[in-house]
Design an enzyme around this catalytic site. Structure first.
Site, PDB file in Angstrom:
ATOM      1  N   TYR B 116     -14.697  30.043  22.886  1.00  0.00           N
ATOM      2  CA  TYR B 116     -13.725  31.090  23.234  1.00  0.00           C
ATOM      3  C   TYR B 116     -12.365  30.448  23.452  1.00  0.00           C
ATOM      4  O   TYR B 116     -12.253  29.401  24.101  1.00  0.00           O
ATOM      5  CB  TYR B 116     -14.183  31.804  24.512  1.00  0.00           C
ATOM      6  CG  TYR B 116     -13.220  32.844  25.025  1.00  0.00           C
ATOM      7  CD1 TYR B 116     -13.378  34.187  24.690  1.00  0.00           C
ATOM      8  CD2 TYR B 116     -12.143  32.496  25.849  1.00  0.00           C
ATOM      9  CE1 TYR B 116     -12.496  35.152  25.152  1.00  0.00           C
ATOM     10  CE2 TYR B 116     -11.250  33.444  26.312  1.00  0.00           C
ATOM     11  CZ  TYR B 116     -11.432  34.770  25.972  1.00  0.00           C
ATOM     12  OH  TYR B 116     -10.555  35.719  26.428  1.00  0.00           O
ATOM     13  N   GLU B 204      -6.740  36.786  21.565  1.00  0.00           N
ATOM     14  CA  GLU B 204      -8.060  36.350  22.015  1.00  0.00           C
ATOM     15  C   GLU B 204      -8.917  36.048  20.786  1.00  0.00           C
ATOM     16  O   GLU B 204      -9.171  36.935  19.981  1.00  0.00           O
ATOM     17  CB  GLU B 204      -8.709  37.463  22.841  1.00  0.00           C
ATOM     18  CG  GLU B 204     -10.060  37.077  23.415  1.00  0.00           C
ATOM     19  CD  GLU B 204     -10.704  38.241  24.165  1.00  0.00           C
ATOM     20  OE1 GLU B 204     -10.795  39.343  23.586  1.00  0.00           O
ATOM     21  OE2 GLU B 204     -11.116  38.033  25.316  1.00  0.00           O
TER      22      GLU B 204
END
Lengths: 298, 396
Positions: B116, B204
């Site tokens: 991530y 993101e």
């Protein structure tokens, strides 16, 4: 005393010849505020409303008139530059009214302001008012876009992220006979110059301020930080109101900073933090002044 | 503003951020052409709508899944023909679903690790922050709650930008060593440049993947752009897809009205964002349900008030209207005239409660009272909210 500005404060207005700036410069003059200079590059040497000298630069305006505070009405693409021009001229306070400044610009402004003596209020804010002693609070210091006549000189400090909610609170106080020391709109953007906490500290130290209304809304954690400090240090009664309980997550509610994301910044969380700090919660926006009166009698 | 997955990939390509090879297709034939141009091997076909949960969604024609794997360009064409022009329903679209106008055709990748990586502007410190985690492919909020030690937060100086040592530090924390560290440094640096140059408020990448053949790439991404900066981002504005937005909001934006549609039945029209939020709250407090957020701004004109009424009344869910105006500088009588004009023009037939306060309020109240319109006045916001909730319940 009041906080930040007094009726004697000399104010200059950046963007005084734009329609928005001109309209509110005129209203401030009519309120009795000492608007001593305007700044519009290229229009130096002219007069605003036949009485206020216009300068090409903030630096000239400060040197010629002794202004210590600026209100910024320039459009968003030029606002970051205007703020830093005020900082470079050594002003005590810059109040950025402009709505819609890119957040990356504000990030750079804040970084560039580190170590300077200037305080920034806003952007995207209604400004501040220290009411005067005349009829309908005439003779006070009005910087920004708030209606002057709703105020009354007195001892309640008001701090808010929202313009119209500030006016609601002020009007409720005034119609109930409670005047204000200073009313400050800190603005609705995610990055701003002055926080709820900064203003609470000033009100706490101001001998004229006896009680405080703090108005917040969803997004960020500024209200929680202010409440945590107040619980330990603030000696004065506080009432609070938080807007946005019904706002859907992930949506920007008008103000750029009014957004709940990842479960953070909810109204419920903020209300709980304020309550835990002993702050009297106004259940509705109609209840703000009454909540403070309840708290003062507690 | 949100963008499609294929547009995010186009931005990645423009800024040199490694991503899965592939392209967008508007027709089954285009899908076949795109597939033919890719390396041989597994292909992935993905419906392009803004809502999440595409893989588990179902098309209204009965076809299951908005994300599919296949082996040949002919199969890609066949899958495309079952998805394009069809309505996909996912847990995020609501029962009405979204029509799929475009699909993404890409090379499927064999994933060894899912990570991530995100960049956002931190409100508390007013600087960009990088958030990275070894736990990719899952909801980061869950990771933050259950295993906060697996999340790295790193502040970036806005004038220096992300420094090479910082990219190495992040790479090391993600276990990206050897040739992967260089790939990571390049990817993070380019993504940061994209973040700043395109005025993002958040990027993101989830997941950021390491493939079994040792490549690091951004597999899926979510972008948020700063609405305040759109004036200087024409290429981002061009990516706006109004078919993905609430039609009420699209119409409102044409009139410079700040409107957000909700699910309730009591509409509100307010000046000021804070007061508009507080008005929604008070409708709920009074036992009703707000149909919208609507801030007409401090300098609303009669025309804007009239447009606002039309947008509100075009919504069949709306059973009552609450107008809440604190006219500080604005003249209440001007607003009152705008309300009367709009109500008459639109043939208002549902309950209307108006609360006016502020500048020239007496004249405004007189205008409303003498208008012949069937409306109620509220003494304060709470009284007005109670009245509209009662009126809507009585009419039901």
């Amino acid at each position: 005393m009041s906080i930040l500005v007094t009726p004697e404060t000399k104010v200059l207005i950046q963007g005084i010849t734009g329609s928005f700036g001109a309209r509110h410069a005129k209203l401030s003059l009519e309120y009795g505020t000492k608007v001593v200079a305007g700044v519009t590059p290229g229009k130096g040497g002219q007069l605003f409303e036949s009485q206020v000298p216009i300068f090409d630069t903030v630096d000239q305006a400060v040197r010629e008139t002794g202004a210590t505070v600026s209100a910024i009405f320039v459009p968003p693409p030029f606002a970051a530059d205007a703020i830093l021009e005020g900082v470079a001229a050594g002003l005590d306070l810059v109040v950025a009214i402009t709505e819609g400044i890119p957040v990356i610009d504000m990030m750079k402004v804040k970084e560039a302001m580190k170590g300077s003596k200037t305080r920034l209020i806003g952007p995207n804010c209604p400004g501040l008012v220290t009411p005067g002693t005349g009829e309908k609070s005439h003779g006070g210091c009005r910087i920004g876009i708030a209606p002057g006549y709703i105020h009354k000189k007195g001892n309640v400090g008001v701090v808010s992220r929202s313009g119209t909610l500030t006016y609601e609170a002020v009007w409720q106080l005034t119609t109930r006979g409670y005047g204000q020391s200073t009313c400050v709109g800190i603005g609705g953007d995610p990055i701003n110059g002055t926080s709820h906490l900064d203003i609470l500290k000033m009100f706490n130290e101001d001998p004229e301020t006896e009680a405080i209304i703090m108005i917040g809304e969803i997004g960020g954690t500024a209200e929680e930080e202010a409440a945590a400090w107040a619980a330990q240090h603030c000696t004065k009664p506080i009432a609070g109101f938080i807007a946005g309980a019904t706002a859907p997550e992930g949506r920007r509610m008008g103000h750029a900073g009014a957004i709940v994301s990842g479960g953070q910044g909810t109204a419920a969380g903020k209300i709980a933090a304020l309550r835990a700090a002993g702050i009297e919660i106004a259940e509705t926006p109609s209840d703000m002044a009454d909540a403070l009166i309840r708290r003062m009698k507690r | 503003m949100n963008i499609h997955e294929f547009q995010a990939r186009e931005l990645f390509a423009e800024f040199g951020v490694a991503t899965q090879p592939g392209s967008v297709a508007n027709t089954p034939t285009e899908a076949e052409t795109v597939a033919t141009g890719l390396n041989q091997g597994k292909l992935v076909i993905k419906a392009q709508i803004h809502a999440g949960g595409r893989g588990k969604g179902t098309f209204k024609n009965g076809f299951k899944g908005g994300v599919h794997l296949c082996d040949t360009p002919a199969e890609a064409k066949d899958l495309a023909s079952k998805m394009l022009g069809q309505v996909l329903v996912t847990h995020q679209t609501g029962p009405e679903g979204k029509e799929v106008g475009k699909i993404f055709v890409g090379e499927a990748v064999d994933i060894a690790r899912e990570l991530y990586f995100a960049i956002l502007i931190d409100r508390a410190t007013s600087v960009p922050v990088v958030i990275a985690s070894t736990e990719g492919g899952v909801d980061i909020e869950t990771v933050a709650e259950k295993t906060p030690e697996k999340i790295l937060r790193l502040s970036i100086n806005p004038f220096l930008g992300i420094m090479p040592y910082q990219t190495r530090l992040i790479a090391a924390s993600l276990g990206l060593t050897g040739p992967l560290m260089n790939q990571a440094s390049k990817l993070f640096t380019n993504l940061y440049r994209l973040f700043i140059e395109r005025d993002c408020s958040m990027v993101e990448v989830n997941p950021l993947v390491v493939t079994t053949d040792g490549r690091l790439m951004a597999l899926d991404a979510k972008f948020n752009f700063d609405d305040n900066a759109l004036y200087r981002q024409p290429s981002i504005v061009a990516m706006r897809d109004v078919t993905e937005e609430d039609p009420r909001e699209v119409e409102a934006s044409k009139h410079s009205l700040n409107y957000i549609g909700l699910d309730g039945n009591i509409a509100c029209l307010v000046n000021g964002a804070g007061l508009a939020m507080a008005t929604m709250d008070i409708i709920q407090h009074a036992g009703g349900s707000p149909a919208n957020f609507l801030d007409v701004g401090g300098g609303a004109t009669r025309e804007q008030v009239a447009s606002a009424f039309r947008i509100i009344l075009a919504d069949s869910r709306v059973k009552g209207i609450l107008v809440n105006i604190f006219g500080g500088i604005m003249d209440c009588d001007v607003i009152a005239n705008g309300i009367v004009e709009a109500a008459k023009e639109t043939g208002l037939s549902i309950p209307l409660v108006v609360r006016l306060e502020g500048n020239n309020v007496e004249a405004g109240k007189k205008t409303l009272a003498e208008s012949g319109l069937k409306l109620e006045s509220g003494e304060n916001i709470l009284d007005a909210a109670n009245r509209i909730v009662a009126a809507v319940k009585a009419a039901a």
